[in-house]
Design a protein around this motif. Sequence first.
Motif, PDB file in Angstrom:
ATOM      1  N   VAL A 137       0.864  -1.174   0.000  1.00 50.65           N
ATOM      2  CA  VAL A 137       0.000   0.000   0.000  1.00 50.65           C
ATOM      3  C   VAL A 137       0.899   1.222   0.000  1.00 50.65           C
ATOM      4  O   VAL A 137       1.932   1.240   0.675  1.00 50.65           O
ATOM      5  N   ARG A 138       0.524   2.224  -0.792  1.00 54.27           N
ATOM      6  CA  ARG A 138       1.276   3.495  -0.816  1.00 54.27           C
ATOM      7  C   ARG A 138       0.383   4.598  -0.299  1.00 54.27           C
ATOM      8  O   ARG A 138      -0.602   4.962  -0.954  1.00 54.27           O
ATOM      9  N   VAL A 139       0.723   5.115   0.868  1.00 47.89           N
ATOM     10  CA  VAL A 139      -0.079   6.189   1.454  1.00 47.89           C
ATOM     11  C   VAL A 139       0.276   7.499   0.751  1.00 47.89           C
ATOM     12  O   VAL A 139       1.443   7.871   0.671  1.00 47.89           O
ATOM     13  N   VAL A 140      -0.748   8.170   0.220  1.00 56.22           N
ATOM     14  CA  VAL A 140      -0.543   9.451  -0.462  1.00 56.22           C
ATOM     15  C   VAL A 140      -1.237  10.528   0.362  1.00 56.22           C
ATOM     16  O   VAL A 140      -2.431  10.435   0.648  1.00 56.22           O
ATOM     17  N   ASP A 141      -0.490  11.539   0.761  1.00 50.56           N
ATOM     18  CA  ASP A 141      -1.064  12.605   1.594  1.00 50.56           C
ATOM     19  C   ASP A 141      -2.120  13.387   0.823  1.00 50.56           C
ATOM     20  O   ASP A 141      -2.039  13.524  -0.400  1.00 50.56           O
ATOM     21  N   THR A 142      -3.062  13.933   1.570  1.00 48.97           N
ATOM     22  CA  THR A 142      -4.143  14.695   0.944  1.00 48.97           C
ATOM     23  C   THR A 142      -3.596  15.872   0.145  1.00 48.97           C
ATOM     24  O   THR A 142      -4.043  16.139  -0.967  1.00 48.97           O
ATOM     25  N   ASP A 143      -2.589  16.561   0.698  1.00 45.87           N
ATOM     26  CA  ASP A 143      -1.985  17.694  -0.025  1.00 45.87           C
ATOM     27  C   ASP A 143      -1.369  17.241  -1.334  1.00 45.87           C
ATOM     28  O   ASP A 143      -1.414  17.958  -2.334  1.00 45.87           O
ATOM     29  N   ALA A 144      -0.773  16.052  -1.309  1.00 43.22           N
ATOM     30  CA  ALA A 144      -0.094  15.563  -2.508  1.00 43.22           C
ATOM     31  C   ALA A 144      -1.081  15.318  -3.645  1.00 43.22           C
ATOM     32  O   ALA A 144      -0.715  15.379  -4.820  1.00 43.22           O
ATOM     33  N   LEU A 145      -2.337  15.051  -3.305  1.00 42.73           N
ATOM     34  CA  LEU A 145      -3.341  14.825  -4.349  1.00 42.73           C
ATOM     35  C   LEU A 145      -3.634  16.110  -5.122  1.00 42.73           C
ATOM     36  O   LEU A 145      -4.062  16.068  -6.282  1.00 42.73           O
ATOM     37  N   LEU A 146      -3.422  17.250  -4.446  1.00 46.02           N
ATOM     38  CA  LEU A 146      -3.691  18.523  -5.117  1.00 46.02           C
ATOM     39  C   LEU A 146      -2.656  18.792  -6.209  1.00 46.02           C
ATOM     40  O   LEU A 146      -2.923  19.491  -7.167  1.00 46.02           O
ATOM     41  N   ASP A 147      -1.479  18.225  -6.033  1.00 42.32           N
ATOM     42  CA  ASP A 147      -0.426  18.340  -7.053  1.00 42.32           C
ATOM     43  C   ASP A 147      -0.603  17.150  -8.009  1.00 42.32           C
ATOM     44  O   ASP A 147       0.000  16.100  -7.832  1.00 42.32           O
ATOM     45  N   VAL A 148      -1.437  17.358  -9.020  1.00 43.40           N
ATOM     46  CA  VAL A 148      -1.831  16.237  -9.873  1.00 43.40           C
ATOM     47  C   VAL A 148      -0.624  15.607 -10.564  1.00 43.40           C
ATOM     48  O   VAL A 148      -0.476  14.384 -10.600  1.00 43.40           O
ATOM     49  N   ALA A 149       0.271  16.460 -11.076  1.00 45.61           N
ATOM     50  CA  ALA A 149       1.442  15.922 -11.783  1.00 45.61           C
ATOM     51  C   ALA A 149       2.287  15.085 -10.829  1.00 45.61           C
ATOM     52  O   ALA A 149       2.786  14.014 -11.194  1.00 45.61           O
ATOM     53  N   GLY A 150       2.411  15.549  -9.590  1.00 44.10           N
ATOM     54  CA  GLY A 150       3.199  14.811  -8.598  1.00 44.10           C
ATOM     55  C   GLY A 150       2.559  13.474  -8.271  1.00 44.10           C
ATOM     56  O   GLY A 150       3.249  12.459  -8.131  1.00 44.10           O
ATOM     57  N   PHE A 151       1.235  13.456  -8.154  1.00 37.19           N
ATOM     58  CA  PHE A 151       0.530  12.202  -7.877  1.00 37.19           C
ATOM     59  C   PHE A 151       0.730  11.216  -9.036  1.00 37.19           C
ATOM     60  O   PHE A 151       0.992  10.028  -8.824  1.00 37.19           O
ATOM     61  N   LEU A 152       0.659  11.719 -10.260  1.00 35.36           N
ATOM     62  CA  LEU A 152       0.869  10.838 -11.421  1.00 35.36           C
ATOM     63  C   LEU A 152       2.306  10.315 -11.450  1.00 35.36           C
ATOM     64  O   LEU A 152       2.549   9.150 -11.768  1.00 35.36           O
TER      65      LEU A 152
END
Length: 547
Positions: free
Chosen positions: A252-267
């Motif tokens: 499982v990879r936990v992704v912070d809520t803030d990180a979701l706002l940075d779409v390119a970073g999430f991708l």
Amino acid sequence: DVSAPHHGRSLLSDEEVDTHLYGLAGPRVDLTDRTFVDHFEDRVREVPDAVAAVHGQVRWTYRELDGRANRVAHALLDAGVRTEDVVAVVMDRTLDWIAAALGVFKAGGVYLPVRPDFPADRVAAQFSRSECAFVLTEPGSATLARKAGELTGRAPTVLSVPEIQASGVSDAAPRVPIAPGQAAYIYFTSGSTGAPKGAMCEHAGMLNHLHMKLDDMEMTNGTAEVVTQTASQCFDISLWQFAAPLMVGGSVRVVDTDALLDVAGFLDEIVTGGVTVVQIVPSYLEVLLTHLEQHPRPLGALRTVSVTGEALKYELVQRWFALYPEIKLVNAYGATEVSDDTMHEVLDRVPDRDFVTVGRSLRNVNTYVLDQDLALVPLGSPGEIAFSGVCVGRGYINDEERTREAFVPDPFRDGTRMYRTGDFGRWLPEGRIEYLGRRDEQVKIRGFRIEIGEIENKLLALTRVREAAVVIDGTGDGQRNLVAFFSGGDGGAGPDAEPTTERARDFLAGLLPEYMVPTYFHRLDRLPLTENGKVDKKALIRLAGTL
Ligand code: ADP
């Protein structure tokens, strides 16, 4: 073994009735004596050095995660936790949080997730309602837990997870027997309809759901399976996001809520992390698509994107497959009260019909479409969707009245309970269900029965409309009006660039009977969302009253 209730005129073959209405499709799984904990511990023995969980730079193997979960379990047992005692976990989404949740399960407790950013009175209300006597915290949340505990008048035992991990407590498995019929967790609803309710579910329902997630997401590649954990810890989908990969030896990879706002970073994280499965809400799929349409890129090992929580628009499906014909979309439908999802629609291309269904029943789930007397409507007619079977949870903790309203005896199976979803739907050929909106959104205007979901779906079909929601404005002149809200437009020129309120009204007038065309149309930059990422209809109703 199935005495299929009779629906009158049949759209389906007998076999389709059995496999889809009564959930006999999918893998047979042993729900009689194993739980999620057994499956996880099997993987710990098989692949102890495989990566189990990742969060930023932190990376734990199965052995490490298990050891930490075991320490939490021992600490809870030492503090006096017994089978089915409620244990609140007031922690941020980190790997310690996952270990804490596993520790609660291993101790035989009932996991109650609480967000550390919630106000103390809301936390206190959850503690009181669930009679929670044990709380797991971290430094940032200990004060909140203590304050909430004081507000309840019966201060719970507060244990710090970092202190537990630093202590000399054993990291060996505690081996507390866990029965499949035992309560596993409680999630409080967001309270969009009245005060929050604590929906409690059992291990067997949780395991059945996990098996169907593995099956329908084709998670067969063991350690190569990587699932992102993106949902709030108070949203039940957060549970399968970490538990499903841990069932198969994946990570499982936990992704912070803030990180979701940075779409390119999430991708980037999806690609570099080798992510195979992602689950998001439709509004976030829209955000991803808008980005990807401007910056197309390959998505690495990503194989399945699951969308859940609210209706998935056809237009998003078209846009997805235009970009990624090889990545499946799974529309997952269910409710917290029935151990999360009870139906899946697995799409590998744009469906032939011009809307998206919520698919077919999961195995061991009986799905009914009922009239107000709880009789089956003829197949194909609209009615309330209800579920029975192993998925049905215990009900709302310490709230008999509201439990009795929603959890009723299954009229077709003696001794079984049925959950009334409050959703409307209808059976389609091949055992799929079309979702038609919420019961509390069903209105009669001038004697006509109106399905709000139908109006929303039509409005979404207008070019460049991105989000659409219709609410009933009951205030004002005492008359009930339909009020439409939408967002969209690409800022460009040309007649199609901006969907104006006039165009929206003309468009619906061309598609719907006059009584279904909303009285008011409002265009917003974005529709307001709830903390779980669903369109916040309560906020829209309030807004409708002020516009
Ligand atoms: P979950 O955590 O499974 O999303 P919630 O308890 O938060 O469940 O909300 C359940 C309600 O959300 C359902 O009764 C339904 O109205 C709506 N819902 C959930 N999934 C879908 C979906 N795929 N399509 C349409 N509505 C959905």
